[in-house]
Design a protein around this motif. Structure first.
Motif, PDB file in Angstrom:
ATOM      1  N   VAL A 153     -90.135   3.372 -18.013  1.00 35.84           N
ATOM      2  CA  VAL A 153     -89.045   4.080 -17.325  1.00 35.84           C
ATOM      3  C   VAL A 153     -89.647   5.096 -16.355  1.00 35.84           C
ATOM      4  O   VAL A 153     -90.785   5.545 -16.537  1.00 35.84           O
ATOM      5  CB  VAL A 153     -88.104   4.829 -18.302  1.00 35.84           C
ATOM      6  N   GLY A 154     -88.868   5.448 -15.345  1.00 33.68           N
ATOM      7  CA  GLY A 154     -89.355   6.413 -14.358  1.00 33.68           C
ATOM      8  C   GLY A 154     -89.072   7.855 -14.742  1.00 33.68           C
ATOM      9  O   GLY A 154     -89.795   8.764 -14.331  1.00 33.68           O
ATOM     10  N   ASP A 155     -87.998   8.052 -15.516  1.00 35.46           N
ATOM     11  CA  ASP A 155     -87.687   9.411 -15.959  1.00 35.46           C
ATOM     12  C   ASP A 155     -86.780   9.339 -17.177  1.00 35.46           C
ATOM     13  O   ASP A 155     -86.114   8.327 -17.409  1.00 35.46           O
ATOM     14  CB  ASP A 155     -87.025  10.207 -14.841  1.00 35.46           C
ATOM     15  N   GLU A 156     -86.786  10.383 -17.934  1.00 36.86           N
ATOM     16  CA  GLU A 156     -85.957  10.448 -19.134  1.00 36.86           C
ATOM     17  C   GLU A 156     -85.832  11.895 -19.592  1.00 36.86           C
ATOM     18  O   GLU A 156     -86.647  12.743 -19.227  1.00 36.86           O
ATOM     19  CB  GLU A 156     -86.568   9.592 -20.263  1.00 36.86           C
ATOM     20  N   ILE A 157     -84.793  12.149 -20.368  1.00 38.20           N
ATOM     21  CA  ILE A 157     -84.621  13.462 -20.992  1.00 38.20           C
ATOM     22  C   ILE A 157     -85.119  13.335 -22.422  1.00 38.20           C
ATOM     23  O   ILE A 157     -84.722  12.426 -23.149  1.00 38.20           O
ATOM     24  CB  ILE A 157     -83.129  13.882 -21.006  1.00 38.20           C
ATOM     25  N   VAL A 158     -86.023  14.236 -22.794  1.00 34.65           N
ATOM     26  CA  VAL A 158     -86.615  14.160 -24.134  1.00 34.65           C
ATOM     27  C   VAL A 158     -86.462  15.507 -24.831  1.00 34.65           C
ATOM     28  O   VAL A 158     -86.628  16.561 -24.207  1.00 34.65           O
ATOM     29  CB  VAL A 158     -88.116  13.782 -24.031  1.00 34.65           C
ATOM     30  N   SER A 159     -86.147  15.451 -26.119  1.00 32.35           N
ATOM     31  CA  SER A 159     -86.088  16.670 -26.929  1.00 32.35           C
ATOM     32  C   SER A 159     -87.468  16.935 -27.505  1.00 32.35           C
ATOM     33  O   SER A 159     -88.050  16.068 -28.163  1.00 32.35           O
ATOM     34  CB  SER A 159     -85.088  16.497 -28.074  1.00 32.35           C
ATOM     35  N   LEU A 160     -87.982  18.104 -27.216  1.00 27.83           N
ATOM     36  CA  LEU A 160     -89.327  18.441 -27.676  1.00 27.83           C
ATOM     37  C   LEU A 160     -89.258  19.347 -28.903  1.00 27.83           C
ATOM     38  O   LEU A 160     -88.542  20.352 -28.907  1.00 27.83           O
ATOM     39  CB  LEU A 160     -90.091  19.182 -26.573  1.00 27.83           C
ATOM     40  N   PRO A 161     -90.026  18.993 -29.947  1.00 28.91           N
ATOM     41  CA  PRO A 161     -90.094  19.889 -31.099  1.00 28.91           C
ATOM     42  C   PRO A 161     -90.803  21.193 -30.719  1.00 28.91           C
ATOM     43  O   PRO A 161     -91.559  21.241 -29.746  1.00 28.91           O
ATOM     44  CB  PRO A 161     -90.905  19.094 -32.130  1.00 28.91           C
ATOM     45  N   GLU A 193    -102.075  24.334 -20.199  1.00 27.91           N
ATOM     46  CA  GLU A 193    -101.008  25.182 -19.656  1.00 27.91           C
ATOM     47  C   GLU A 193     -99.768  25.147 -20.574  1.00 27.91           C
ATOM     48  O   GLU A 193     -99.289  24.075 -20.938  1.00 27.91           O
ATOM     49  CB  GLU A 193    -100.612  24.669 -18.265  1.00 27.91           C
ATOM     50  N   PRO A 194     -99.241  26.319 -20.948  1.00 33.21           N
ATOM     51  CA  PRO A 194     -97.993  26.336 -21.723  1.00 33.21           C
ATOM     52  C   PRO A 194     -96.838  25.763 -20.900  1.00 33.21           C
ATOM     53  O   PRO A 194     -96.757  26.012 -19.694  1.00 33.21           O
ATOM     54  CB  PRO A 194     -97.776  27.821 -22.021  1.00 33.21           C
ATOM     55  N   LEU A 195     -95.966  25.015 -21.551  1.00 36.62           N
ATOM     56  CA  LEU A 195     -94.837  24.422 -20.840  1.00 36.62           C
ATOM     57  C   LEU A 195     -93.805  25.474 -20.452  1.00 36.62           C
ATOM     58  O   LEU A 195     -93.091  25.310 -19.469  1.00 36.62           O
ATOM     59  CB  LEU A 195     -94.177  23.341 -21.703  1.00 36.62           C
ATOM     60  N   GLY A 196     -93.741  26.541 -21.254  1.00 39.18           N
ATOM     61  CA  GLY A 196     -92.807  27.615 -20.945  1.00 39.18           C
ATOM     62  C   GLY A 196     -91.384  27.101 -20.848  1.00 39.18           C
ATOM     63  O   GLY A 196     -90.949  26.300 -21.673  1.00 39.18           O
ATOM     64  N   ALA A 197     -90.695  27.540 -19.803  1.00 36.73           N
ATOM     65  CA  ALA A 197     -89.297  27.132 -19.621  1.00 36.73           C
ATOM     66  C   ALA A 197     -89.195  25.995 -18.613  1.00 36.73           C
ATOM     67  O   ALA A 197     -88.264  25.930 -17.814  1.00 36.73           O
ATOM     68  CB  ALA A 197     -88.474  28.325 -19.170  1.00 36.73           C
ATOM     69  N   ALA A 198     -90.174  25.092 -18.651  1.00 41.65           N
ATOM     70  CA  ALA A 198     -90.207  23.983 -17.691  1.00 41.65           C
ATOM     71  C   ALA A 198     -88.906  23.190 -17.714  1.00 41.65           C
ATOM     72  O   ALA A 198     -88.354  22.921 -18.776  1.00 41.65           O
ATOM     73  CB  ALA A 198     -91.378  23.060 -18.017  1.00 41.65           C
ATOM     74  N   MET A 246     -86.044  22.818 -31.042  1.00 41.64           N
ATOM     75  CA  MET A 246     -85.967  21.688 -30.122  1.00 41.64           C
ATOM     76  C   MET A 246     -85.429  22.158 -28.780  1.00 41.64           C
ATOM     77  O   MET A 246     -84.554  23.009 -28.712  1.00 41.64           O
ATOM     78  CB  MET A 246     -85.028  20.593 -30.669  1.00 41.64           C
ATOM     79  N   ARG A 247     -85.974  21.576 -27.716  1.00 43.24           N
ATOM     80  CA  ARG A 247     -85.408  21.857 -26.400  1.00 43.24           C
ATOM     81  C   ARG A 247     -85.534  20.590 -25.567  1.00 43.24           C
ATOM     82  O   ARG A 247     -86.405  19.761 -25.811  1.00 43.24           O
ATOM     83  CB  ARG A 247     -86.151  23.005 -25.730  1.00 43.24           C
ATOM     84  N   GLU A 248     -84.653  20.462 -24.604  1.00 35.61           N
ATOM     85  CA  GLU A 248     -84.649  19.247 -23.796  1.00 35.61           C
ATOM     86  C   GLU A 248     -85.305  19.497 -22.447  1.00 35.61           C
ATOM     87  O   GLU A 248     -85.064  20.532 -21.811  1.00 35.61           O
ATOM     88  CB  GLU A 248     -83.210  18.777 -23.572  1.00 35.61           C
ATOM     89  N   VAL A 249     -86.163  18.564 -22.058  1.00 32.17           N
ATOM     90  CA  VAL A 249     -86.759  18.635 -20.724  1.00 32.17           C
ATOM     91  C   VAL A 249     -86.659  17.256 -20.077  1.00 32.17           C
ATOM     92  O   VAL A 249     -86.535  16.236 -20.759  1.00 32.17           O
ATOM     93  CB  VAL A 249     -88.254  19.043 -20.750  1.00 32.17           C
ATOM     94  N   ARG A 250     -86.712  17.287 -18.762  1.00 38.96           N
ATOM     95  CA  ARG A 250     -86.727  16.020 -18.019  1.00 38.96           C
ATOM     96  C   ARG A 250     -88.179  15.654 -17.763  1.00 38.96           C
ATOM     97  O   ARG A 250     -88.967  16.463 -17.247  1.00 38.96           O
ATOM     98  CB  ARG A 250     -85.992  16.217 -16.691  1.00 38.96           C
ATOM     99  N   LEU A 251     -88.532  14.431 -18.165  1.00 38.65           N
ATOM    100  CA  LEU A 251     -89.889  13.939 -17.919  1.00 38.65           C
ATOM    101  C   LEU A 251     -89.830  12.894 -16.818  1.00 38.65           C
ATOM    102  O   LEU A 251     -88.906  12.075 -16.783  1.00 38.65           O
ATOM    103  CB  LEU A 251     -90.470  13.313 -19.194  1.00 38.65           C
ATOM    104  N   VAL A 252     -90.791  12.942 -15.916  1.00 39.51           N
ATOM    105  CA  VAL A 252     -90.878  11.923 -14.864  1.00 39.51           C
ATOM    106  C   VAL A 252     -92.281  11.338 -14.856  1.00 39.51           C
ATOM    107  O   VAL A 252     -93.264  12.043 -15.115  1.00 39.51           O
ATOM    108  CB  VAL A 252     -90.512  12.478 -13.459  1.00 39.51           C
ATOM    109  N   TYR A 253     -92.343  10.043 -14.598  1.00 39.92           N
ATOM    110  CA  TYR A 253     -93.618   9.320 -14.650  1.00 39.92           C
ATOM    111  C   TYR A 253     -93.838   8.587 -13.330  1.00 39.92           C
ATOM    112  O   TYR A 253     -92.879   8.121 -12.698  1.00 39.92           O
ATOM    113  CB  TYR A 253     -93.586   8.298 -15.787  1.00 39.92           C
ATOM    114  N   PHE A 254     -95.118   8.439 -12.963  1.00 38.34           N
ATOM    115  CA  PHE A 254     -95.424   7.732 -11.723  1.00 38.34           C
ATOM    116  C   PHE A 254     -96.547   6.710 -11.913  1.00 38.34           C
ATOM    117  O   PHE A 254     -97.356   6.823 -12.834  1.00 38.34           O
ATOM    118  CB  PHE A 254     -95.813   8.724 -10.621  1.00 38.34           C
ATOM    119  N   ALA A 255     -96.555   5.744 -10.993  1.00 38.12           N
ATOM    120  CA  ALA A 255     -97.599   4.716 -10.899  1.00 38.12           C
ATOM    121  C   ALA A 255     -97.782   4.003 -12.242  1.00 38.12           C
ATOM    122  O   ALA A 255     -96.781   3.622 -12.859  1.00 38.12           O
ATOM    123  CB  ALA A 255     -98.889   5.329 -10.355  1.00 38.12           C
ATOM    124  N   TRP A 256     -99.039   3.822 -12.686  1.00 38.77           N
ATOM    125  CA  TRP A 256     -99.188   3.012 -13.907  1.00 38.77           C
ATOM    126  C   TRP A 256     -98.725   3.721 -15.163  1.00 38.77           C
ATOM    127  O   TRP A 256     -98.428   3.055 -16.160  1.00 38.77           O
ATOM    128  CB  TRP A 256    -100.588   2.431 -14.071  1.00 38.77           C
TER     129      TRP A 256
END
Lengths: 164, 86
Positions: free
Chosen positions: B18-26, B69-74, B1-11
């Motif tokens: 929500v406009g942004d959140e921290i999500v744990s990715l498997p 595209e691999p997310l890598g260390a995004a 698991m690793r945590e990344v910040r996700l941001v969303y725009f428009a529709w």
């Protein structure tokens, strides 16, 4: 190496701003060209908010702060290299924009006119499809018509610059 | 698991709520496309926002990428509709 119009190899200035406030087109042209004797052509594009046959009360422009500026700068720098521009300015507004108001300004400066025309056109075509901005329409009846859909024509306009 | 910040725009932002959140990715989430598929399992709002996966644009650390595209260390991943500025 030095041409008659570019005695110095100073980098062509790129000005990019993403802002809520309106801008002064004439002042931006002056800012780009003042004191320069190497510029022979300046082309500007202004994008304005249409009222869409009277039904639109305003546009709401959302953007991705940071990436919006970076993408526009990248596009301008590519245009400078590709068309050998002497300078470029791009300003894009965000927030609420009323019909008739300015949304975007692109200025391209070059030694001869064709590069300035092409550079301004190139910047706009890429800006529309790669700069992270989104338009939402608000109608005079108080409702939100919703988010403007991306146009295939915009992708086509960009593709004409693709190199074979 | 690793945590990344996700941001969303428009529709995408409006439908997710929500406009942004921290999500744990498997660890099974490797690419941008994997991320979209994973998010669609998080609830109806996500499923509605990302229903038409092929139109969703992705930026990793503020640069456009394709879905493979691999997310890598995004650090920051943005999901948004096709752009309509200018």
């Amino acid at each position: 190496m030095a041409s008659d119009s570019a005695p110095l190899s100073a980098p062509a200035p790129v000005t990019v701003r993403v802002q809520a406030e309106d801008f002064d087109t004439a002042a931006e042209i002056e800012s780009l060209s003042a004191g320069r004797t190497d510029i022979g052509a300046v082309v500007t594009f202004s994008g304005l908010c249409r009222e869409e046959k009277g039904v639109l009360s305003a546009l709401e422009l959302e953007h991705y702060p940071g990436m919006a500026e970076a993408e526009i700068r990248r596009i301008c720098e590519e245009a400078i290299t590709r068309f050998d521009l002497q300078g470029a300015t791009a300003i894009h507004r965000f927030g609420r924009i009323d019909p008739g108001a300015r949304i975007v300004l692109v200025i391209a400066a070059s030694t001869h006119r064709q590069a300035a025309f092409d550079g301004a056109s190139f910047i706009m075509d890429y800006l529309k499809t790669a700069a992270p901005f989104w338009k939402k329409e608000h109608l005079k009846d108080g409702t939100a018509r919703g988010w403007v859909s991306a146009q295939d024509a915009d992708d086509t306009a960009r593709e004409r610059w693709a190199r074979g | 698991m690793r945590e990344v910040r996700l941001v969303y725009f428009a529709w995408v932002r409006e439908r997710i709520g929500v406009g942004d959140e921290i999500v744990s990715l498997p660890d099974t989430v490797v690419t941008a496309g994997d991320l979209i598929a994973f998010l669609k399992t998080r609830g109806e709002d996500y499923a509605a926002a990302l229903e038409h996966e092929n139109v969703i644009r992705v930026a990793i650390d503020q640069e456009h990428v394709e879905h493979d595209e691999p997310l890598g260390a995004a650090r920051e991943i943005a999901l948004f509709p096709p752009m309509t500025g200018g």
